[in-house]
Design a protein around this motif. Structure first.
Motif, PDB file in Angstrom:
ATOM      1  N   THR A 195       0.896  -1.255   0.081  1.00 50.77           N
ATOM      2  CA  THR A 195      -0.017  -0.076  -0.112  1.00 50.77           C
ATOM      3  C   THR A 195       0.872   1.048   0.116  1.00 50.77           C
ATOM      4  O   THR A 195       1.814   1.268   1.124  1.00 50.77           O
ATOM      5  N   THR A 196       0.764   2.167  -1.028  1.00 51.76           N
ATOM      6  CA  THR A 196       1.608   3.127  -1.103  1.00 51.76           C
ATOM      7  C   THR A 196       0.818   4.458  -0.353  1.00 51.76           C
ATOM      8  O   THR A 196      -0.437   4.688  -0.474  1.00 51.76           O
ATOM      9  N   ILE A 197       1.838   5.152   0.389  1.00 49.56           N
ATOM     10  CA  ILE A 197       1.231   6.399   0.992  1.00 49.56           C
ATOM     11  C   ILE A 197       2.270   7.672   0.755  1.00 49.56           C
ATOM     12  O   ILE A 197       3.349   7.471   0.893  1.00 49.56           O
ATOM     13  N   TYR A 198       1.868   8.717   0.477  1.00 49.78           N
ATOM     14  CA  TYR A 198       2.604   9.988   0.115  1.00 49.78           C
ATOM     15  C   TYR A 198       3.270  10.417   1.324  1.00 49.78           C
ATOM     16  O   TYR A 198       2.584  10.535   2.344  1.00 49.78           O
ATOM     17  N   PRO A 199       4.628  10.584   1.474  1.00 44.83           N
ATOM     18  CA  PRO A 199       5.157  11.238   2.250  1.00 44.83           C
ATOM     19  C   PRO A 199       4.643  12.313   2.807  1.00 44.83           C
ATOM     20  O   PRO A 199       4.839  13.033   4.126  1.00 44.83           O
ATOM     21  N   SER A 200       4.273  13.249   2.114  1.00 47.10           N
ATOM     22  CA  SER A 200       3.551  14.548   2.278  1.00 47.10           C
ATOM     23  C   SER A 200       2.163  14.396   3.043  1.00 47.10           C
ATOM     24  O   SER A 200       1.534  15.335   3.642  1.00 47.10           O
ATOM     25  N   HIS A 209      18.154   5.410 -17.060  1.00 44.96           N
ATOM     26  CA  HIS A 209      16.929   6.183 -16.608  1.00 44.96           C
ATOM     27  C   HIS A 209      17.131   6.899 -15.277  1.00 44.96           C
ATOM     28  O   HIS A 209      17.700   6.524 -14.315  1.00 44.96           O
ATOM     29  N   PHE A 210      16.748   8.207 -15.337  1.00 47.15           N
ATOM     30  CA  PHE A 210      16.623   9.021 -14.130  1.00 47.15           C
ATOM     31  C   PHE A 210      15.306   8.880 -13.448  1.00 47.15           C
ATOM     32  O   PHE A 210      14.488   9.512 -14.217  1.00 47.15           O
ATOM     33  N   LEU A 211      15.437   8.396 -12.256  1.00 41.27           N
ATOM     34  CA  LEU A 211      14.106   8.571 -11.508  1.00 41.27           C
ATOM     35  C   LEU A 211      14.031   9.135 -10.243  1.00 41.27           C
ATOM     36  O   LEU A 211      14.765   9.178  -9.389  1.00 41.27           O
ATOM     37  N   TRP A 212      13.079  10.104 -10.225  1.00 41.77           N
ATOM     38  CA  TRP A 212      12.717  11.127  -9.001  1.00 41.77           C
ATOM     39  C   TRP A 212      11.313  11.075  -8.659  1.00 41.77           C
ATOM     40  O   TRP A 212      10.934  11.597  -7.597  1.00 41.77           O
ATOM     41  N   LEU A 213      10.362  10.771  -9.693  1.00 43.92           N
ATOM     42  CA  LEU A 213       8.943  10.530  -9.377  1.00 43.92           C
ATOM     43  C   LEU A 213       8.715   9.916  -8.044  1.00 43.92           C
ATOM     44  O   LEU A 213       9.148   9.011  -7.786  1.00 43.92           O
ATOM     45  N   PRO A 214       7.649  10.329  -7.513  1.00 50.02           N
ATOM     46  CA  PRO A 214       7.146   9.983  -6.353  1.00 50.02           C
ATOM     47  C   PRO A 214       6.842   8.372  -6.615  1.00 50.02           C
ATOM     48  O   PRO A 214       5.820   7.833  -7.572  1.00 50.02           O
ATOM     49  N   LEU A 215       7.155   7.414  -6.028  1.00 52.75           N
ATOM     50  CA  LEU A 215       6.983   5.957  -6.052  1.00 52.75           C
ATOM     51  C   LEU A 215       5.643   5.470  -5.532  1.00 52.75           C
ATOM     52  O   LEU A 215       5.107   4.472  -5.716  1.00 52.75           O
ATOM     53  N   SER A 216       4.936   6.172  -4.510  1.00 49.73           N
ATOM     54  CA  SER A 216       3.788   6.362  -4.078  1.00 49.73           C
ATOM     55  C   SER A 216       2.588   6.635  -5.027  1.00 49.73           C
ATOM     56  O   SER A 216       1.519   6.152  -4.833  1.00 49.73           O
ATOM     57  N   HIS A 217       3.166   6.974  -6.324  1.00 55.16           N
ATOM     58  CA  HIS A 217       2.234   7.389  -7.395  1.00 55.16           C
ATOM     59  C   HIS A 217       2.300   6.327  -8.444  1.00 55.16           C
ATOM     60  O   HIS A 217       3.508   5.691  -8.572  1.00 55.16           O
ATOM     61  N   SER A 218       1.135   5.796  -9.177  1.00 55.09           N
ATOM     62  CA  SER A 218       1.071   4.823  -9.992  1.00 55.09           C
ATOM     63  C   SER A 218       2.051   5.039 -11.052  1.00 55.09           C
ATOM     64  O   SER A 218       2.803   4.159 -11.830  1.00 55.09           O
ATOM     65  N   PHE A 219       2.479   6.204 -11.504  1.00 53.51           N
ATOM     66  CA  PHE A 219       3.356   6.511 -12.529  1.00 53.51           C
ATOM     67  C   PHE A 219       4.937   6.044 -12.307  1.00 53.51           C
ATOM     68  O   PHE A 219       5.421   5.418 -12.947  1.00 53.51           O
TER      69      PHE A 219
END
Length: 585
Positions: A84-89, A211-221
């Motif tokens: 289950t993903t939760i945004y840190p914000s 590949h450079f990854l910085w996007l939130p892993l909490s998000h489906s993208f």
């Protein structure tokens, strides 16, 4: 292939010593091979299994984008449990809602700050047996344990992985909730495996990419990118610190990067504002180069030949302007990928003119994030491209986009009525309005529930206008177009102070946003952009009046979702007085 952990196991067997991830380490970077990733995932999975993670369980991850997020996710999945993903914000109360609604029994928390949130609502989390902290200390009562201590065990890792079925729940992602309470989207292993297979068939990327990854892993993208890179064996640089993006690009020199439109808007606005501030010959050269580049970009989109004189002009423009912009991104970018929100066509064409093509795609959390994508050989800006292989699309009588295929969610967690409504007739009802062009590419015109209907009965697409105004005004951070059941359309504009401040200093204007927003020079810049956009619109769709706000929209103030989309009702409620004043005679 039956599961994401099985996919990882195959990747390790195929390229054990190839680079998998590269992460910040002191003043430099450290790489891990796929074999090393596999060893860490195995150890962590066996440790989590002893804590109670297993088939039918859920484990929440409350953490920013970093290597440990991916390792924890893969380890949880390897036990047969779902993440289950939760945004840190998220606030403490928002975290408690997701944890309880999902039935999570373990929470992986990034640091002491996130643990403090959980402690503040501990009485509301009776089902949580352990909190596993990445950077922090264990508690005396054993409720909090460290990630470093969760390793090894007596279980059989391969047997756990072999027992996972394609239709087992892999991920529970709670929608951002632009309206109402967030809903938990149930995505299976097969949902994610489908997207990985589709990207492989498209042939977009390969092991030679970085590949450079910085996007939130909490998000489906972000989650989609995690799975795709494992499937394709593409090494990934991971650093979720937003303030490091610009520096990292120049150092690691990636070939591929995905981002939300807000990042591209900010880069565009910074470049344009800098050139406008310098003025003179530099501004004239930049303006000429931009017009030349866009002519070439539009010809490419039409499949038309570029005249020799234009090719010569473009070569000069590239040497004087565009090559310098590409160098800021490390000089190796093959393409960017944009998703999560609409990308302005004007900004897309600017980047393409500079040799930094943005491939815009489209998908919902409910469709495993990836359903459509522009292809490098057939880019058409203003569309989100063709469907992925295996994805079906229909346009309903009212213009709503309907999607079918293996990527569609199992349903909303614990919400059978909402699930039945969203998946009526066997199609995912997206809530977006769109149309297909002659080549089958999808153009999204707006959200079904967000279309404005003026008191004169005319429909206006607010997100289209908002994107055009932001592209025309480099000083705007966000634009909110309003006018439902009103007799004309208005707008709220927030300022991007990172871009505005240097200009304001050069112009001798106040730097306090509360003062600056009322200054005639500031209003003149915004008004000029709005007029530019209005000139190409029918009268009923033009923005008649606007107000500049002193503060930007943020996730923390509740006006933006965690994926940076505007929460329209929240903005209307918070700034209702300002909006009403725009309709006073």
């Amino acid at each position: 292939m039956s599961s994401i952990p099985a996919l990882l196991r195959d990747r390790i067997a195929e390229t054990p010593d190839a680079e998998a991830y590269r992460v910040p380490s002191g003043d430099g970077w450290t790489s891990l091979s796929w074999r090393e990733v596999g060893e860490r995932v195995r150890e962590l999975a066996l440790g989590l299994s002893e804590l109670g993670s297993g088939p039918g369980n859920r484990v929440s991850i409350l953490c920013s984008t970093r290597l440990e997020w991916i390792l924890a996710d893969l380890a949880v999945l390897s036990t047969g449990a779902a993440t289950t993903t939760i945004y840190p914000s998220n606030t403490a109360d928002e975290c408690a809602f997701v944890i309880n609604d999902s039935g999570s029994t373990i929470v992986v928390a990034e640091d002491e700050g996130q643990v403090a949130k959980l402690r503040s609502v501990r009485e509301e989390l009776p089902g949580v047996t352990h909190v596993v902290v990445v950077d922090g200390s264990p508690s005396d009562d054993g409720w909090v344990v460290t990630l470093a201590s969760v390793k090894g065990g007596k279980g059989d890792y391969d047997a756990m992985v072999d027992a996972i079925a394609q239709d087992d729940l892999a991920t529970l992602i709670y929608t951002s909730g632009t309206t109402g309470r967030p809903k938990g989207v149930e995505l299976t292993h097969d949902n994610w495996l489908y997207t990985a297979q589709a990207v492989r068939e498209v042939g977009l990327i390969g092991p030679s990419d970085l590949h450079f990854l910085w996007l939130p892993l909490s998000h489906s993208f972000g989650k989609l990118l995690e799975v795709v890179m494992i499937a394709m064996g593409v090494p990934t640089v991971i650093d979720g610190r937003l303030d490091k993006i610009a520096d990292n690009l120049g150092v690691v020199r990636p070939t591929v990067m995905a981002a939300a439109p807000r990042i591209f808007e900010k880069i565009h606005n910074t470049v344009v504002a800098t050139q406008q501030r310098e003025g003179g010959l530099k501004l004239r050269i930049f303006t000429w180069a931009r017009k030349t580049g866009i002519r070439v970009s539009r010809a490419r989109q039409r499949g038309a030949a570029v005249p020799l004189t234009t090719r010569v002009e473009y070569a000069i423009a590239d040497r004087l302007v565009f090559s310098k912009l590409r160098a800021r991104f490390g000089g190796r970018i093959r393409f960017f990928i944009s998703g999560a929100a609409p990308l302005s066509q004007d900004i897309a064409e600017f980047f393409d003119a500079a040799g930094l093509t943005i491939l815009e795609g489209y998908g919902l959390t409910e469709s495993s994030a990836g359903s459509f994508l522009n292809r490098p050989e057939s880019v058409k800006f203003g569309t989100v491209g063709l469907p992925f292989p295996g994805t079906e699309v229909r346009i309903a009588d009212d213009g709503e986009i309907l999607i079918g295929g293996r990527g569609i969610m199992r349903g909303y967690h614990g919400l059978p009525e909402e699930t039945a409504e969203a998946l009526a007739d066997g199609w995912l009802h997206t809530g977006d309005i769109g149309e297909l062009d002659e080549a089958g590419r999808l153009r999204i015109t707006d959200r079904k529930k967000e279309l404005i209907k003026t008191s004169g009965g005319k429909y206006v697409a607010p997100t289209y206008l908002e994107g055009r105004i932001k592209a025309a005004c480099p000083y705007a951070s966000h634009v909110f177009v309003h006018g439902d059941r009103r007799n004309y359309v208005t707008a709220l504009v927030t300022l991007d102070m990172d871009v505005v401040k240097p200009w304001a200093q050069a112009e001798g204007l106040p730097l306090d946003p509360a003062e600056l927003r009322e200054h005639p020079r500031m209003r003149e810049e915004v008004e000029k952009a709005i007029k530019q956009v209005n000139d190409g619109l029918a009268s009923y769709a033009t923005v008649k009046r606007f107000a500049i706000l002193a503060e930007d929209f943020t996730v923390e103030t509740g006006e933006l979702t965690a994926s940076l989309k505007i929460k329209r009702k929240a903005v209307e409620e918070r700034h209702g007085g300002v909006l009403d004043s725009l309709y006073e005679v």
